[in-house]
Design a protein around this motif. Structure first.
Motif, PDB file in Angstrom:
ATOM      1  N   SER A 110       0.858  -1.227  -0.089  1.00 37.19           N
ATOM      2  CA  SER A 110      -0.006   0.006   0.134  1.00 37.19           C
ATOM      3  C   SER A 110       0.827   1.311   0.038  1.00 37.19           C
ATOM      4  CB  SER A 110      -0.987  -0.007   0.928  1.00 37.19           C
ATOM      5  OG  SER A 110      -1.651  -1.068   1.192  1.00 37.19           O
ATOM      6  N   TYR A 111       0.536   2.340  -0.714  1.00 40.11           N
ATOM      7  CA  TYR A 111       1.077   3.458  -0.937  1.00 40.11           C
ATOM      8  C   TYR A 111       0.000   4.716  -0.859  1.00 40.11           C
ATOM      9  CZ  TYR A 111       4.726   0.487  -2.840  1.00 40.11           C
ATOM     10  OH  TYR A 111       5.924  -0.160  -2.826  1.00 40.11           O
ATOM     11  N   TYR A 112       0.501   5.685  -0.232  1.00 36.13           N
ATOM     12  CA  TYR A 112      -0.252   7.044   0.024  1.00 36.13           C
ATOM     13  C   TYR A 112      -0.203   8.042  -1.495  1.00 36.13           C
ATOM     14  CZ  TYR A 112      -1.788   6.051   4.560  1.00 36.13           C
ATOM     15  OH  TYR A 112      -2.511   5.450   5.848  1.00 36.13           O
ATOM     16  N   LEU A 113      -1.036   8.639  -1.961  1.00 36.38           N
ATOM     17  CA  LEU A 113      -0.935   9.488  -3.001  1.00 36.38           C
ATOM     18  C   LEU A 113      -1.037  10.675  -2.640  1.00 36.38           C
ATOM     19  CD1 LEU A 113      -2.496   7.631  -6.002  1.00 36.38           C
ATOM     20  CD2 LEU A 113      -0.118   7.597  -5.476  1.00 36.38           C
ATOM     21  N   GLU A 114      -0.082  11.666  -2.554  1.00 41.41           N
ATOM     22  CA  GLU A 114      -0.192  13.169  -2.192  1.00 41.41           C
ATOM     23  C   GLU A 114      -0.363  14.208  -3.509  1.00 41.41           C
ATOM     24  OE1 GLU A 114       2.197  16.614   0.443  1.00 41.41           O
ATOM     25  OE2 GLU A 114       3.094  14.906  -0.564  1.00 41.41           O
ATOM     26  N   PRO A 115      -1.531  14.731  -3.454  1.00 42.02           N
ATOM     27  CA  PRO A 115      -1.475  15.683  -4.647  1.00 42.02           C
ATOM     28  C   PRO A 115      -0.404  16.886  -4.720  1.00 42.02           C
ATOM     29  CG  PRO A 115      -3.271  16.294  -3.153  1.00 42.02           C
ATOM     30  CD  PRO A 115      -2.462  15.209  -2.483  1.00 42.02           C
ATOM     31  N   GLU A 116       0.029  17.324  -5.788  1.00 45.70           N
ATOM     32  CA  GLU A 116       0.935  18.606  -5.911  1.00 45.70           C
ATOM     33  C   GLU A 116      -0.271  19.771  -5.707  1.00 45.70           C
ATOM     34  OE1 GLU A 116       3.825  18.554  -6.425  1.00 45.70           O
ATOM     35  OE2 GLU A 116       4.476  16.702  -7.423  1.00 45.70           O
ATOM     36  N   ASN A 117       0.631  20.820  -5.247  1.00 44.61           N
ATOM     37  CA  ASN A 117      -0.257  22.060  -4.972  1.00 44.61           C
ATOM     38  C   ASN A 117      -1.402  22.367  -5.904  1.00 44.61           C
ATOM     39  OD1 ASN A 117       1.230  22.077  -2.477  1.00 44.61           O
ATOM     40  ND2 ASN A 117       2.651  23.562  -3.143  1.00 44.61           N
ATOM     41  N   LYS A 118      -1.159  22.268  -7.135  1.00 47.68           N
ATOM     42  CA  LYS A 118      -2.017  22.526  -8.332  1.00 47.68           C
ATOM     43  C   LYS A 118      -2.835  21.561  -8.566  1.00 47.68           C
ATOM     44  CE  LYS A 118       1.454  20.977 -11.843  1.00 47.68           C
ATOM     45  NZ  LYS A 118       2.109  21.686 -13.113  1.00 47.68           N
ATOM     46  N   ALA A 119      -2.827  20.432  -8.087  1.00 47.13           N
ATOM     47  CA  ALA A 119      -3.873  19.393  -8.343  1.00 47.13           C
ATOM     48  C   ALA A 119      -4.613  18.857  -7.182  1.00 47.13           C
ATOM     49  CB  ALA A 119      -2.928  18.262  -8.663  1.00 47.13           C
ATOM     50  N   VAL A 120      -4.865  19.861  -6.196  1.00 50.84           N
ATOM     51  CA  VAL A 120      -5.608  19.621  -4.848  1.00 50.84           C
ATOM     52  C   VAL A 120      -6.954  19.296  -5.348  1.00 50.84           C
ATOM     53  CG1 VAL A 120      -6.567  20.241  -2.752  1.00 50.84           C
ATOM     54  CG2 VAL A 120      -4.284  20.502  -3.459  1.00 50.84           C
ATOM     55  N   LYS A 121      -7.647  20.070  -6.328  1.00 53.54           N
ATOM     56  CA  LYS A 121      -9.013  20.131  -6.665  1.00 53.54           C
ATOM     57  C   LYS A 121      -9.288  18.896  -7.656  1.00 53.54           C
ATOM     58  CE  LYS A 121     -12.829  22.518  -8.765  1.00 53.54           C
ATOM     59  NZ  LYS A 121     -13.419  23.967  -9.248  1.00 53.54           N
ATOM     60  N   PRO A 122      -8.528  18.350  -8.571  1.00 56.66           N
ATOM     61  CA  PRO A 122      -8.765  17.238  -9.471  1.00 56.66           C
ATOM     62  C   PRO A 122      -8.617  15.996  -8.379  1.00 56.66           C
ATOM     63  CG  PRO A 122      -6.838  18.264 -10.038  1.00 56.66           C
ATOM     64  CD  PRO A 122      -7.427  19.326  -9.244  1.00 56.66           C
ATOM     65  N   TYR A 123      -7.893  15.957  -7.592  1.00 53.81           N
ATOM     66  CA  TYR A 123      -7.364  14.727  -6.466  1.00 53.81           C
ATOM     67  C   TYR A 123      -8.708  14.758  -5.542  1.00 53.81           C
ATOM     68  CZ  TYR A 123      -5.167  12.223  -2.947  1.00 53.81           C
ATOM     69  OH  TYR A 123      -4.962  11.409  -1.809  1.00 53.81           O
ATOM     70  N   ALA A 124      -9.409  15.812  -5.276  1.00 61.29           N
ATOM     71  CA  ALA A 124     -10.588  15.567  -4.307  1.00 61.29           C
ATOM     72  C   ALA A 124     -11.583  15.137  -5.278  1.00 61.29           C
ATOM     73  CB  ALA A 124     -10.841  17.137  -3.762  1.00 61.29           C
ATOM     74  N   LEU A 125     -11.753  15.592  -6.519  1.00 64.74           N
ATOM     75  CA  LEU A 125     -12.818  15.148  -7.320  1.00 64.74           C
ATOM     76  C   LEU A 125     -12.537  13.652  -7.590  1.00 64.74           C
ATOM     77  CD1 LEU A 125     -15.197  15.950  -9.115  1.00 64.74           C
ATOM     78  CD2 LEU A 125     -13.468  16.177 -11.180  1.00 64.74           C
ATOM     79  N   LEU A 126     -11.508  12.987  -7.741  1.00 60.68           N
ATOM     80  CA  LEU A 126     -11.274  11.755  -8.124  1.00 60.68           C
ATOM     81  C   LEU A 126     -11.873  10.823  -6.714  1.00 60.68           C
ATOM     82  CD1 LEU A 126     -10.521   9.242  -9.637  1.00 60.68           C
ATOM     83  CD2 LEU A 126      -8.102   9.441  -9.071  1.00 60.68           C
ATOM     84  N   ARG A 127     -11.251  11.706  -5.415  1.00 69.71           N
ATOM     85  CA  ARG A 127     -11.647  10.778  -4.520  1.00 69.71           C
ATOM     86  C   ARG A 127     -13.094  10.480  -4.124  1.00 69.71           C
ATOM     87  NH1 ARG A 127      -9.715  14.540   0.060  1.00 69.71           N
ATOM     88  NH2 ARG A 127     -11.280  15.355  -0.685  1.00 69.71           N
ATOM     89  N   GLU A 128     -13.749  11.729  -4.039  1.00 72.37           N
ATOM     90  CA  GLU A 128     -15.216  11.517  -3.797  1.00 72.37           C
ATOM     91  C   GLU A 128     -16.100  10.892  -4.923  1.00 72.37           C
ATOM     92  OE1 GLU A 128     -16.294  12.978  -1.137  1.00 72.37           O
ATOM     93  OE2 GLU A 128     -14.317  13.311  -0.665  1.00 72.37           O
ATOM     94  N   ALA A 129     -15.750  10.820  -6.107  1.00 65.43           N
ATOM     95  CA  ALA A 129     -16.192  10.042  -7.147  1.00 65.43           C
ATOM     96  C   ALA A 129     -15.966   8.691  -6.628  1.00 65.43           C
ATOM     97  CB  ALA A 129     -15.573  10.478  -8.521  1.00 65.43           C
ATOM     98  N   LEU A 130     -14.738   8.173  -6.260  1.00 65.03           N
ATOM     99  CA  LEU A 130     -14.653   6.786  -5.730  1.00 65.03           C
ATOM    100  C   LEU A 130     -15.571   6.392  -4.631  1.00 65.03           C
ATOM    101  CD1 LEU A 130     -10.906   6.271  -6.367  1.00 65.03           C
ATOM    102  CD2 LEU A 130     -12.497   5.650  -7.732  1.00 65.03           C
ATOM    103  N   ARG A 131     -15.574   7.250  -3.719  1.00 65.16           N
ATOM    104  CA  ARG A 131     -16.362   7.372  -2.510  1.00 65.16           C
ATOM    105  C   ARG A 131     -17.911   7.018  -2.676  1.00 65.16           C
ATOM    106  NH1 ARG A 131     -14.320   9.002   2.716  1.00 65.16           N
ATOM    107  NH2 ARG A 131     -13.340  10.755   1.246  1.00 65.16           N
ATOM    108  N   GLU A 132     -18.531   7.958  -3.594  1.00 66.77           N
ATOM    109  CA  GLU A 132     -19.796   7.899  -3.885  1.00 66.77           C
ATOM    110  C   GLU A 132     -20.142   6.682  -4.642  1.00 66.77           C
ATOM    111  OE1 GLU A 132     -22.032  10.098  -2.826  1.00 66.77           O
ATOM    112  OE2 GLU A 132     -20.760  11.350  -1.569  1.00 66.77           O
ATOM    113  N   THR A 133     -19.335   6.343  -5.503  1.00 58.01           N
ATOM    114  CA  THR A 133     -19.902   5.201  -6.218  1.00 58.01           C
ATOM    115  C   THR A 133     -19.501   3.735  -5.818  1.00 58.01           C
ATOM    116  OG1 THR A 133     -17.878   5.337  -7.722  1.00 58.01           O
ATOM    117  CG2 THR A 133     -19.751   6.638  -8.519  1.00 58.01           C
ATOM    118  N   ASP A 134     -18.611   3.789  -4.683  1.00 65.05           N
ATOM    119  CA  ASP A 134     -18.185   2.727  -3.996  1.00 65.05           C
ATOM    120  C   ASP A 134     -17.571   1.731  -4.878  1.00 65.05           C
ATOM    121  OD1 ASP A 134     -17.808   0.778  -2.125  1.00 65.05           O
ATOM    122  OD2 ASP A 134     -19.754  -0.043  -2.110  1.00 65.05           O
ATOM    123  N   ARG A 135     -16.673   2.674  -5.620  1.00 70.71           N
ATOM    124  CA  ARG A 135     -15.844   1.778  -6.704  1.00 70.71           C
ATOM    125  C   ARG A 135     -14.296   1.796  -6.348  1.00 70.71           C
ATOM    126  NH1 ARG A 135     -18.539  -0.359 -11.305  1.00 70.71           N
ATOM    127  NH2 ARG A 135     -20.879   0.038 -11.367  1.00 70.71           N
TER     128      ARG A 135
END
Length: 343
Positions: A110-135
């Motif tokens: 297992s590895y953690y992914l940390e977003p770059e400063n300019k990629a915080v929003k698309p990172y959060a978008l992908l995270r929430e999409a995975l959470r909402e769809t349970d995928r």
């Protein structure tokens, strides 16, 4: 502080999320050293060849694969350079799959992914999409120059990259006992279900700890406080030694490393040849200070031979001289007689 071990980007569709990769787990096992019980010295393991018994340097080690029929296949750097090596820095999403379809046996590191400063929003978008769809996202990523299969899943507020085993790396439980039909009665099933319900609860990882590790820590601390420790010994300096075999081996390796050709080792010869070789080797290895003595010895022997030769030749010269004198006396005798008669 965690340190990033890889950087790249998560790519899905036209979205690109630059990220850094961190190891999500660490090992807290207490590691023991192998030491000599008598003096506490560390035990060192050497790489030795099973054929010749010599210690092998790391630079002399090659990669070999032994086939089922006993053939050894050697691979050098040129061979390995022809293999497909993945060096990209992209986490490519292949598809999104339901979480319950992922067999936990396939999961690896297992590895953690940390977003770059300019990629915080698309990172959060992908995270929430995975959470909402349970995928989870099935991805391919190149780590340590080799492509591997992995998953992207959500853990709290972070996206976790979970590497996976390839399907052919998971063994099948081919046990004959599992194929045996068992007749389970309803009462037995009801009792087992009741037991499960009585031990049911929510999983909280903080409730569990490594009791064995804790006991080892306490034991070490107790012995340290009650005089069970001693200063760790300093490793002994390497002994150069004067073994001729080691010296010859070192010289041979030095010649070969310099591109030269070391002379082949000669087998043991017969006794007379060995004596000749010993004499020759003794003359060759004679120290410089002994050479004048040998020169004087040779001169003395030459003088002795000269004296012996002179002694042998002296009687001959004496005999020749006596014979010559007799002849002269005989020639002189008639002359004296003639002078006497003339007088």
């Amino acid at each position: 502080m965690m340190r990033a071990i890889w950087n790249g980007a998560v790519s899905f569709g036209l979205v690109n999320v630059p990220v850094r990769l961190y190891a999500a787990t660490t090992n807290h096992d207490i590691r023991f050293h192998q030491v000599h019980e008598r003096d506490g010295g560390r035990i060192r393991q050497k790489r030795t060849c099973s054929v010749c018994g010599e210690e092998v340097q790391y630079s002399e080690i090659a990669k070999g694969y032994e086939t089922d029929d006993g053939q050894l296949i050697m691979l050098d750097d040129d061979d390995l350079s022809t293999l497909p090596v993945a060096t990209g820095h992209e986490i490519d999403v292949v598809q999104f799959v339901p979480s319950d379809q992922i067999d936990a046996l396939l999961l690896d590191k297992s590895y953690y992914l940390e977003p770059e400063n300019k990629a915080v929003k698309p990172y959060a978008l992908l995270r929430e999409a995975l959470r909402e769809t349970d995928r989870m996202a099935v991805v391919k990523v190149a780590l340590r120059q080799r492509e591997t299969l992995a998953l992207l899943r959500v853990r709290d507020e972070a996206i976790v990259l979970q590497t996976m085993l390839w399907p052919d790396e998971v063994r099948e439980p081919e046990f004959e006992t599992l194929r045996t039909e068992v007749d389970l009665r309803p009462q037995e099933m009801q009792m087992a279900s009741s037991l499960v319900e009585s031990l049911s609860g929510d999983f909280e990882s903080d409730q569990f700890e490594d009791e064995y590790r804790q006991a080892v820590v306490e034991l070490i601390e107790y012995k340290r406080e009650h005089g069970g420790g001693r200063p760790a010994p300093e490793p002994a300096a390497a002994d150069d030694g004067d073994d001729m075999t080691d010296l010859l081996t070192a010289l041979r390796r030095s010649v070969e490393a310099a591109g030269g050709k070391a002379p082949a080792e000669e087998p043991a010869a017969a006794s007379d040849q060995g004596a000749t070789a010993t004499a020759t080797e003794t003359e060759t290895e004679t120290p410089a200070e002994e050479k004048p003595k040998r020169a004087r010895s040779r001169t003395k022997k030459t003088e002795e031979k000269t004296e012996e030769k002179l002694e042998e030749e002296t009687p001959k010269r004496t005999r020749r001289s006596s014979s010559k004198k007799k002849d002269e006396d005989e020639e002189a005798a008639p002359a004296k007689g003639r002078r006497s008669r003339s007088a």
